[in-house]
Design a protein around this motif. Structure first.
Motif, PDB file in Angstrom:
ATOM      1  N   SER A 165      -6.684   1.837  -8.121  1.00 53.01           N
ATOM      2  CA  SER A 165      -5.273   1.726  -8.496  1.00 53.01           C
ATOM      3  C   SER A 165      -4.939   0.329  -9.003  1.00 53.01           C
ATOM      4  N   HIS A 220     -14.665   6.872  -6.178  1.00 53.38           N
ATOM      5  CA  HIS A 220     -13.615   5.876  -6.013  1.00 53.38           C
ATOM      6  C   HIS A 220     -12.682   5.942  -7.213  1.00 53.38           C
ATOM      7  N   ARG A 269      -7.273   6.220   1.420  1.00 56.74           N
ATOM      8  CA  ARG A 269      -6.848   5.046   0.670  1.00 56.74           C
ATOM      9  C   ARG A 269      -7.559   3.823   1.255  1.00 56.74           C
ATOM     10  N   PRO A 309      -7.932  12.485  -0.204  1.00 59.27           N
ATOM     11  CA  PRO A 309      -8.630  11.218  -0.421  1.00 59.27           C
ATOM     12  C   PRO A 309      -8.180  10.175   0.602  1.00 59.27           C
ATOM     13  N   SER A 354      -8.271   4.785  -4.014  1.00 55.61           N
ATOM     14  CA  SER A 354      -8.530   5.875  -3.088  1.00 55.61           C
ATOM     15  C   SER A 354      -9.968   6.345  -3.237  1.00 55.61           C
ATOM     16  N   ASN A 380       0.859  -1.190   0.000  1.00 53.07           N
ATOM     17  CA  ASN A 380       0.000   0.000   0.000  1.00 53.07           C
ATOM     18  C   ASN A 380       0.886   1.228   0.000  1.00 53.07           C
ATOM     19  N   ARG A 401     -12.469   9.566  -2.634  1.00 56.72           N
ATOM     20  CA  ARG A 401     -12.549  11.003  -2.403  1.00 56.72           C
ATOM     21  C   ARG A 401     -13.975  11.348  -1.988  1.00 56.72           C
TER      22      ARG A 401
END
Lengths: 123, 197
Positions: B139, B136, B170, B168, B159, A121, B161
């Motif tokens: 990633s 959303h 995570r 934002p 992430s 992460n 927001r």
């Protein structure tokens, strides 16, 4: 046995084996096991252990922050979702990671890892 | 999402699952119907194109034989995972209450450690989250077959927001998807965690 207790016991066993004797993870995986490690897909216990033992660090220590588990279906499987920190020796800052395991029961009343997905992460 | 659109998306997902075509590539949703996109679509012979709420999805058949080898299966599992994730977070961000269609009575959600079971309870929880609007941004998406007759585990990080928030949050989330008789998927297991620090 209480599923949360089983998940917690598995997680402790897995990471202490990882941190002290990485090759010993071999008996937690089988031929059908799958690992996705930072996007790289590997199948089968020998390949998975080869990947884990060839990671570019000698010593590491996992500290676990959260463990969540749920039963995955009628076959007695269990999904375990872990987050925590990974401290590599010689590195100043610990890495944060999340990992999910799908555990399946063995005839010997233990569990093996069928699915394993690991992601760092990043901030 | 109206029932026609969710039928279309279910159809799209079922095409990915059914191995009538050796699917080699999925073109990401094209939201503009520009001329260049239409030219692309017409060049793809034998393709199936379908308009959904998310634009144009194009499936490219590589041949007419059912695909059997492992690599194709892996690709299909990945495609289903990606299609599901896009669908799920799009609904979450635009019409949270319609997520109900993705959960069954047996579904389980663990949300920041809190355990809930059943579509009704899960949807109440999601609808009551203390923000109106959110977005959303995904990633990573990792998918693997879970061995239950077509089940798939999907691991997501990204992430989140919230409107009026500067920074934002995570998060990581995992889904265990089970196929339905109608050719779609529902969420049997769902675990959500924020990633702090």
């Amino acid at each position: 046995m209480d599923p949360d207790a089983v998940a917690k016991a598995f997680v402790e066993h897995y990471y202490s084996t990882f941190d002290t004797n990485r090759a010993g993870l071999a008996n937690l995986y089988q031929e059908s096991s799958m690992l996705t490690f930072e996007g790289q897909k590997i199948q089968g216990s020998p390949n998975i252990v080869a990947k884990l033992t060839s990671l570019p660090f000698q010593q590491c220590k996992h500290s676990i922050t959260t463990v969540d588990c749920q039963p995955s279906g009628p076959a007695g499987g269990m999904l375990v979702f872990v987050s925590g920190n990974l401290q590599l020796s010689g590195e100043q800052h610990a890495l944060k990671f999340s990992q999910m395991f799908h555990l399946m029961p063995t005839p010997q009343s233990s569990f093996y890892v069928l699915n394993d997905i690991f992601r760092l992460n990043y901030a | 999402m109206d029932s026609v659109s969710s039928y279309r998306l279910g159809f799209v997902l079922s095409l990915v699952r059914r191995r009538q075509y050796g699917l080699t590539e999925i073109v990401p949703p094209i939201t503009s119907r520009s001329r260049s996109h239409r030219r692309l679509a017409s060049r793809l012979s034998g393709s199936i194109s379908l308009y959904s709420d998310y634009g144009l999805l194009i499936f490219l058949p590589s041949n007419r034989n059912p695909c059997r080898n492992k690599q194709k299966m892996e690709e299909q599992v990945e495609m289903v995972g990606r299609a599901f994730v896009e669908h799920y977070y799009h609904l979450f961000d635009t019409d949270r209450s319609s997520l109900a269609s993705l959960y069954h009575q047996s579904s389980m959600l663990t949300f920041e450690g809190q355990k809930l079971q059943g579509g009704d309870n899960i949807c109440s929880k999601i609808n009551q989250l203390p923000f109106d609007k959110c977005h959303h941004l995904i990633s990573t998406i990792d998918s693997q077959p879970s061995s239950f007759a077509g089940g798939i585990v999907v691991f997501v990080s990204g992430s989140l927001r919230l409107a009026d928030e500067d920074h934002p949050l995570r998060f990581s989330q995992m889904f265990h998807l089970i196929p339905t008789p109608q050719g779609s998927f529902y969420v049997q297991n769902d675990i959500f965690r924020l990633n702090y620090g």
